[in-house]
Design a protein around this motif. Sequence first.
Motif, mmCIF file in Angstrom:
data_model
loop_
_atom_site.group_PDB
_atom_site.id
_atom_site.type_symbol
_atom_site.label_atom_id
_atom_site.label_comp_id
_atom_site.label_asym_id
_atom_site.label_seq_id
_atom_site.Cartn_x
_atom_site.Cartn_y
_atom_site.Cartn_z
ATOM 1 N N ASP A 1 0.803 -1.277 0.212
ATOM 2 C CA ASP A 1 0.124 -0.006 0.087
ATOM 3 C C ASP A 1 0.841 1.181 -0.036
ATOM 4 O O ASP A 1 0.288 2.352 -0.557
ATOM 5 C CB ASP A 1 -1.011 0.070 1.369
ATOM 6 C CG ASP A 1 -2.098 -1.021 1.003
ATOM 7 O OD1 ASP A 1 -2.224 -1.200 0.005
ATOM 8 O OD2 ASP A 1 -2.772 -1.421 1.843
ATOM 9 N N ALA A 2 2.140 1.211 0.722
ATOM 10 C CA ALA A 2 2.897 2.284 0.567
ATOM 11 C C ALA A 2 3.314 2.693 -0.691
ATOM 12 O O ALA A 2 3.502 3.547 -1.227
ATOM 13 C CB ALA A 2 3.835 2.092 1.588
ATOM 14 N N LYS A 4 1.689 1.915 -3.597
ATOM 15 C CA LYS A 4 0.540 2.429 -4.098
ATOM 16 C C LYS A 4 0.512 3.884 -3.927
ATOM 17 O O LYS A 4 0.202 4.672 -4.871
ATOM 18 C CB LYS A 4 -0.613 1.894 -3.859
ATOM 19 C CG LYS A 4 -1.040 0.487 -4.580
ATOM 20 C CD LYS A 4 -2.321 -0.300 -4.464
ATOM 21 C CE LYS A 4 -2.427 -1.494 -4.935
ATOM 22 N NZ LYS A 4 -3.275 -2.298 -4.182
ATOM 23 N N ALA A 5 0.637 4.444 -2.672
ATOM 24 C CA ALA A 5 0.557 5.739 -2.279
ATOM 25 C C ALA A 5 1.640 6.453 -3.154
ATOM 26 O O ALA A 5 1.625 7.542 -3.525
ATOM 27 C CB ALA A 5 0.616 5.929 -0.847
ATOM 28 N N LEU A 6 2.917 5.922 -3.068
ATOM 29 C CA LEU A 6 3.777 6.590 -3.883
ATOM 30 C C LEU A 6 3.738 7.041 -5.350
ATOM 31 O O LEU A 6 3.905 7.805 -5.966
ATOM 32 C CB LEU A 6 5.306 5.684 -3.808
ATOM 33 C CG LEU A 6 6.226 6.018 -2.504
ATOM 34 C CD1 LEU A 6 7.218 4.974 -2.504
ATOM 35 C CD2 LEU A 6 6.723 7.591 -2.646
ATOM 36 N N CYS A 7 2.976 5.580 -5.904
ATOM 37 C CA CYS A 7 2.528 5.970 -7.314
ATOM 38 C C CYS A 7 1.608 6.721 -7.654
ATOM 39 O O CYS A 7 1.711 7.507 -8.550
ATOM 40 C CB CYS A 7 1.868 4.579 -7.786
ATOM 41 S SG CYS A 7 2.908 3.057 -7.623
ATOM 42 N N ALA A 8 0.756 6.948 -6.501
ATOM 43 C CA ALA A 8 -0.403 8.141 -6.691
ATOM 44 C C ALA A 8 0.249 9.474 -6.504
ATOM 45 O O ALA A 8 -0.348 10.448 -7.248
ATOM 46 C CB ALA A 8 -1.312 8.037 -5.541
ATOM 47 N N ILE A 9 1.634 9.669 -5.896
ATOM 48 C CA ILE A 9 2.049 10.994 -5.915
ATOM 49 C C ILE A 9 2.500 11.508 -7.335
ATOM 50 O O ILE A 9 2.513 12.675 -7.430
ATOM 51 C CB ILE A 9 3.346 11.259 -4.935
ATOM 52 C CG1 ILE A 9 2.937 10.657 -3.721
ATOM 53 C CG2 ILE A 9 4.020 12.450 -4.968
ATOM 54 C CD1 ILE A 9 4.243 10.320 -2.661
ATOM 55 N N ARG A 10 2.902 10.540 -8.222
ATOM 56 C CA ARG A 10 3.370 10.808 -9.638
ATOM 57 C C ARG A 10 4.353 12.096 -9.535
ATOM 58 O O ARG A 10 4.101 13.052 -10.363
ATOM 59 C CB ARG A 10 1.803 11.260 -10.386
ATOM 60 C CG ARG A 10 0.943 10.070 -10.616
ATOM 61 C CD ARG A 10 -0.267 10.725 -11.440
ATOM 62 N NE ARG A 10 -0.879 10.004 -12.225
ATOM 63 C CZ ARG A 10 -0.534 9.894 -13.601
ATOM 64 N NH1 ARG A 10 0.140 10.530 -14.082
ATOM 65 N NH2 ARG A 10 -1.045 9.187 -14.157
ATOM 66 N N HIS A 11 5.021 11.919 -8.861
ATOM 67 C CA HIS A 11 6.337 13.006 -8.747
ATOM 68 C C HIS A 11 7.460 12.486 -8.884
ATOM 69 O O HIS A 11 7.990 11.261 -8.871
ATOM 70 C CB HIS A 11 6.193 13.765 -7.443
ATOM 71 C CG HIS A 11 7.103 14.753 -7.329
ATOM 72 N ND1 HIS A 11 8.243 14.707 -7.109
ATOM 73 C CD2 HIS A 11 6.788 16.096 -7.536
ATOM 74 C CE1 HIS A 11 8.758 15.804 -7.147
ATOM 75 N NE2 HIS A 11 8.032 16.988 -7.353
ATOM 76 N N VAL A 31 5.315 -5.688 -8.449
ATOM 77 C CA VAL A 31 4.183 -5.578 -9.405
ATOM 78 C C VAL A 31 3.689 -3.952 -9.334
ATOM 79 O O VAL A 31 3.583 -3.354 -10.419
ATOM 80 C CB VAL A 31 3.413 -6.437 -9.208
ATOM 81 C CG1 VAL A 31 1.728 -6.021 -9.936
ATOM 82 C CG2 VAL A 31 3.591 -8.022 -9.704
ATOM 83 N N ALA A 32 3.458 -3.430 -7.987
ATOM 84 C CA ALA A 32 2.746 -2.343 -7.851
ATOM 85 C C ALA A 32 3.742 -1.364 -8.344
ATOM 86 O O ALA A 32 3.376 -0.214 -9.140
ATOM 87 C CB ALA A 32 2.592 -2.055 -6.475
ATOM 88 N N ALA A 33 5.128 -1.429 -8.080
ATOM 89 C CA ALA A 33 6.120 -0.433 -8.282
ATOM 90 C C ALA A 33 6.216 -0.263 -9.956
ATOM 91 O O ALA A 33 6.307 0.790 -10.615
ATOM 92 C CB ALA A 33 7.532 -0.879 -7.889
#
Lengths: 189, 272
Positions: A1-2, A4-11, A31-33
């Motif tokens: 989940d962490a 996923k949160a990083l992906c959401a930052i899109r930074h 996979v998430a990364a």
Amino acid sequence: DAVKALCAIRHQAAISTLIDVLKYNNPGAAVAAVDGLIEMGDIAVSPILEQVDGYNYGARAWATRALAGIGDPRALELLLDAALNDFSLSVRRSAAKGLGGIRWEKMPLKDATRAKQEVLAALLKVSQDPEWVVRYAAIVGLENFAISTDGTFQLEEIFTRFQEMRESENEPVICARIQLAESVLDKYR
Amino acid sequence: MSDFAEYESNSPSLTVEQALANLQQKDDSGLRYYAAWWLGRFRVKEPEAITMLIDALGDQTDRTPDGGYPLRRNAATALGKLESIAAVPALIDCLACEDYYVRESAAFALEMIGDEQCIPALINLLDGGVEAAVQVDGKPHLRQPYEAILEALGTLGARNAILMIEPFLAHSTEKVQYAAARALYQLTGENRYGDRLIQALDGKDLQLRRSALMDLGAIGYLNAADPIYNTLAENSLKLIALKGLLENHLKQQSDALSDQSKHVMELMDGLL
């Protein structure tokens, strides 16, 4: 989940961390990364190429998947090498698919013709891989390559290879995939 | 399974002559053990290889500290890969071996060979039903290799075993439940058994999800396509499972690609 949160930052700052995740040997996180990196797109390409070189094998395999998903021509060399030479069939598989997803409009016109020639030659070679799933990926790669070049780049060579494969192929699944690719590409003929 | 070929790249390569010579000598049990595996892996179907492997099913020399027969296990597995009909009687005898792992390898081999004459011997191993299917004291395994037995009965089309198999759906071990569901689907074609395996794709344990993926691929249960795609497991395994579905579906189709075929391929493309 962490992750996923990083992906959401899109930074951009998150990219480096996502690439780091690839080396932890945690498939779920990787996979998430990979998904996150693919979503970031072009800005992730240079950092991946720079960071991943010194990484372990598993991390490079995940990075190959990310680069295959992004389709930036700067990754072309790595994808060609991975599709043709990697010892792992899952890397050859994803690289082969990635070769069909190169976004040619991002490449200077003067370089594109030779690069397309290289990609086509590589995919034709990969279509002879001993592993069924790599051959399957090569067909998908060839189909997408033809689409990405609007059927203007040696389409008949692709059809000829499909015909050859059907004659020697033992896997019904591959023959079915060829049939599908032919029907998709028919409109360019 | 071809997907594991990449892990085998370190194994020493042999020639057929070397493998046969290694299997024949008795001084180095490691060489014999490896040669038996190698002959199966590389599908050496020569009569001489088959004869020697059948011979090895009766080997008395290669023993583990607790009395197991490692060479017999590998020889049985190899004969299955070679689909050797000639080995069936000797493999049926192996179902009575005191080594659990020999019985297991023999059951899998008999499944691969596909000769129905072994059905009664397999059914015998289910004696006592699910109540008797308990763990052996001090061993990591059940009294019999139930997964292998149930799978084989399903593949061999042993419809007379349906009533014997049904209670194993409630066995305490998940993998035995899956093997029963798999066999019952093959024997009856009823969706509820396939659906039981789809349910298993949601389980908490990755090993069990993998196991259910392989079972669904083996029975080619088309309704499982999307659930397989969405399972939390390696893409490699999901691709193998979807391949199993598509192969089974293609067998029932004419030359034109059905919408279901196209859909399964679309899912497979997404997992590459």
